[in-house]
Write a protein that holds these residues in place. Sequence first.
Motif, short mmCIF file in Angstrom:
data_model
loop_
_atom_site.label_atom_id
_atom_site.label_comp_id
_atom_site.label_asym_id
_atom_site.label_seq_id
_atom_site.Cartn_x
_atom_site.Cartn_y
_atom_site.Cartn_z
N ASN A 1 36.34 8.22 44.19
CA ASN A 1 36.09 9.65 44.36
C ASN A 1 35.98 10.11 45.82
OD1 ASN A 1 35.54 10.73 41.48
ND2 ASN A 1 34.34 8.86 41.61
N ASP A 2 35.51 9.26 46.70
CA ASP A 2 35.13 9.74 48.03
C ASP A 2 36.00 9.25 49.17
OD1 ASP A 2 33.12 11.23 46.90
OD2 ASP A 2 31.60 9.66 47.12
N LEU A 3 36.35 7.98 49.19
CA LEU A 3 37.20 7.49 50.27
C LEU A 3 38.54 8.21 50.33
CD1 LEU A 3 36.55 3.63 50.30
CD2 LEU A 3 35.66 5.38 51.86
N PRO A 4 39.13 8.61 49.18
CA PRO A 4 40.38 9.38 49.27
C PRO A 4 40.22 10.69 50.03
CG PRO A 4 40.14 8.49 47.07
CD PRO A 4 38.83 8.25 47.78
N LYS A 5 39.02 11.28 50.00
CA LYS A 5 38.80 12.53 50.73
C LYS A 5 38.89 12.30 52.24
CE LYS A 5 35.74 14.35 47.14
NZ LYS A 5 34.40 14.88 46.83
N VAL A 6 38.36 11.19 52.70
CA VAL A 6 38.46 10.86 54.12
C VAL A 6 39.91 10.59 54.49
CG1 VAL A 6 37.71 9.29 55.95
CG2 VAL A 6 36.10 9.97 54.16
N GLY A 7 40.63 9.93 53.59
CA GLY A 7 42.06 9.72 53.81
C GLY A 7 42.81 11.03 53.90
N ASN A 8 42.44 11.99 53.04
CA ASN A 8 43.08 13.30 53.07
C ASN A 8 42.75 14.05 54.36
OD1 ASN A 8 44.35 13.04 50.59
ND2 ASN A 8 42.63 13.92 49.46
N LEU A 9 41.52 13.90 54.84
CA LEU A 9 41.15 14.51 56.12
C LEU A 9 42.05 14.00 57.23
CD1 LEU A 9 39.14 16.11 57.99
CD2 LEU A 9 37.82 13.97 58.12
#
Length: 244
Positions: A214-222
């Motif tokens: 749920n969360d590491l992909p958000k950092v990747g998207n950033l």
Amino acid sequence: MKNPSNPSSPRRLALAALALLGGMAVWHAMPSLAAEAAVVIPAPAEDLAAAPGAASETAVIAGGCFWGVQGVFQHVKGVTSAVSGYAGGDAAMAKYEAIGSGRTGHAEAVRITYDPRQISYGQLLQIYFSVAHNPTELNRQGPDSGTQYRSAIFPANAEQARVAKTYIAQLDKAKVFGKSIATTVEPSRTFYPAEAYHQDYMTRNPRQPYIVINDLPKVGNLKRVFPDRYRAEPVLVGTTGTLQ
């Protein structure tokens, strides 16, 4: 509730289901729990200029589990602190065990301290709407549901409220999400830091299935969507002493 030690929490049950079904190998068969996708959106048409001599400002936002939202903004250039906590309710009930009922008025929130000479309030909101969460979901994000996981902005002053409301109207008019934004703007709300074990959670638990999914992909998207805003080394509460 997402406390891994609470066996009755939806987050705990979701992780248990993944384990029973074979873990990460079956993730693509469970889209209801998938991380929110990034949406490339325009910058705000109206923004706040840095006040003369101002080196530090704060912004408080909520967008589901604070683990992921904190983790994203800890990787944003110009952010000097990102603290997980609670906003929207009173001090007496600002405790993890209480807010999990969804009846205290709180949302899991993050207080961002930033240098307005390096990044503006509007630019923080652009990251918030684009990669930190899905602003069209009402009272939920990913596997988490309840008013404590709502999308909300808690402006520090009238100018922040104006910029937030104007930006929401701008994005809705442009129909960039295909659905109306559910984010509320809730002024005059106090922020209460969360318990120490919630701080820097993504960095301290990078292999936990919930974080991985749920969360590491958000950092990747950033990093992908805002490469000029991304920094590899996160600013951590544990090293800045900014929990108060």
